[in-house]
Design a protein around this motif. Structure first.
Motif, PDB file in Angstrom:
ATOM      1  N   GLU A  63       1.152  -1.296  -0.133  1.00  0.00           N
ATOM      2  CA  GLU A  63       0.177   0.072  -0.177  1.00  0.00           C
ATOM      3  C   GLU A  63       0.946   1.588  -0.625  1.00  0.00           C
ATOM      4  OE1 GLU A  63      -3.228  -0.242   2.572  1.00  0.00           O
ATOM      5  OE2 GLU A  63      -3.666   1.946   3.040  1.00  0.00           O
ATOM      6  N   GLU A  64       1.991   1.185   0.834  1.00  0.00           N
ATOM      7  CA  GLU A  64       2.724   2.765   1.196  1.00  0.00           C
ATOM      8  C   GLU A  64       3.942   2.517  -0.420  1.00  0.00           C
ATOM      9  OE1 GLU A  64       4.967   2.416   4.467  1.00  0.00           O
ATOM     10  OE2 GLU A  64       6.560   4.402   4.086  1.00  0.00           O
ATOM     11  N   LEU A  65       4.204   1.521  -1.073  1.00  0.00           N
ATOM     12  CA  LEU A  65       5.204   1.463  -2.454  1.00  0.00           C
ATOM     13  C   LEU A  65       4.251   1.582  -3.628  1.00  0.00           C
ATOM     14  CD1 LEU A  65       6.172  -1.707  -1.836  1.00  0.00           C
ATOM     15  CD2 LEU A  65       7.742   0.450  -2.137  1.00  0.00           C
ATOM     16  N   ARG A  66       2.606   1.493  -2.940  1.00  0.00           N
ATOM     17  CA  ARG A  66       1.776   2.739  -4.531  1.00  0.00           C
ATOM     18  C   ARG A  66       1.072   3.678  -3.844  1.00  0.00           C
ATOM     19  NH1 ARG A  66      -2.659  -0.545  -6.108  1.00  0.00           N
ATOM     20  NH2 ARG A  66      -2.227  -0.119  -8.149  1.00  0.00           N
ATOM     21  N   ARG A  67       1.282   4.702  -2.580  1.00  0.00           N
ATOM     22  CA  ARG A  67       1.074   5.702  -2.803  1.00  0.00           C
ATOM     23  C   ARG A  67       2.278   6.456  -3.275  1.00  0.00           C
ATOM     24  NH1 ARG A  67      -1.185   4.493   2.275  1.00  0.00           N
ATOM     25  NH2 ARG A  67       0.472   4.384   3.377  1.00  0.00           N
ATOM     26  N   VAL A  68       3.457   5.771  -3.785  1.00  0.00           N
ATOM     27  CA  VAL A  68       4.571   7.034  -3.909  1.00  0.00           C
ATOM     28  C   VAL A  68       4.593   6.098  -5.247  1.00  0.00           C
ATOM     29  CG1 VAL A  68       7.153   7.082  -4.056  1.00  0.00           C
ATOM     30  CG2 VAL A  68       5.781   6.468  -2.017  1.00  0.00           C
TER      31      VAL A  68
END
Ligand code: ZN
Length: 253
Positions: A63-68
């Motif tokens: 999830e966090e990687l896909r925010r970036v």
């Protein structure tokens, strides 16, 4: 030219980062921070995420990687895995142009039902199915399925490299030695693993040939191993009987 780097994460996970020029693809990012750090330090951009199965230590960084980086997540859809954007099934082929690689997808149940493996260029990313001298726990599905999944990976060429998701080799070898105390290949691997780990080096990837010579779960027809299991009271010495007894013994070893 494809570069594959192990990014250590959590307690003993490896996130595999596949890189070609400035492009990168992450396999099983159980955390985002070490991946983001590596990408930034090396001037890379993330283009895709591959997911072998839905366990937290393989998906929690997505999830966090896909925010970036708003990238596709390739894996097998499952009601309990909200992260997959592109569903993969047995026999599918996944072409990643940025890496100039095409993966063959195989379904490898027996750890979790949604487990798949990505195979390309004599490398297999097999998550928690096969480990150095060991195999994953049977949380879902049957031991017959787990055995079959391991056999499919073992059927790859001898020089194919296994990129599993945990550094468990040192932890598994005492069990392998208990199964076959006189196997010189296991003895050698134990010494080599000790050397690597004391230098803080990974024991992964390893070859299919090394697994076939040292991994008890791939050696269920070996006479010494069968004798060990018989001495422990095993009557059913069929390959699956030995495999089942091994996996059960391992849980209490
Ligand atoms: Zn798992």
């Amino acid at each position: 030219m494809l570069t594959i780097t192990a990014i250590p994460a959590l307690e003993d996970n490896y996130i595999w980062l596949l890189q070609r020029e400035r492009h990168a693809v992450a396999v099983d990012p159980g955390e985002a921070a070490p991946v983001l750090e590596f990408l930034q330090a090396n001037g890379l951009q993330l283009d895709a995420i591959l997911c072998t199965h839905r366990h937290h230590d393989h998906v929690d960084g997505i999830e966090e990687l896909r925010r970036v980086y708003n990238v596709p997540v390739h894996g097998r859809s499952h009601p309990k895995n909200p992260h997959i954007t592109h569903d993969l099934r047995e026999g599918d082929r996944l072409r990643l142009d940025v890496l100039d690689v095409e993966f063959e997808i195989i379904e490898v149940p027996g750890h979790l039902d949604d487990h798949i493996a990505f195979i390309a260029q004599r490398a297999v990313f097999c998550g928690d199915i096969m480990f150095g001298a060991g195999c994953g726990k049977n949380f879902e599905g049957t031991l017959t399925q787990l055995h079959h999944s391991l056999q499919r990976i073992a059927a790859l060429p001898d020089d194919a490299l296994v990129y599993c998701a945990h550094e468990y080799t040192a932890y598994n070898l005492p069990f392998a030695l208990a199964c076959e105390p006189n196997n010189p290949n296991i003895q050698r691997r134990a010494a080599e693993t000790k050397r690597l780990r004391s230098a803080n080096l990974p024991t992964v990837p390893f070859t299919i040939a090394l697994e076939k010579a040292t991994n008890p779960y791939l050696r269920c027809t070996n006479p010494e191993l069968i004798r060990t299991m018989q001495a422990r009271g095993l009557a059913d010495t069929s390959e699956l009987g030995v495999f089942t007894a091994l996996r059960n013994w391992r849980d209490h070893f």
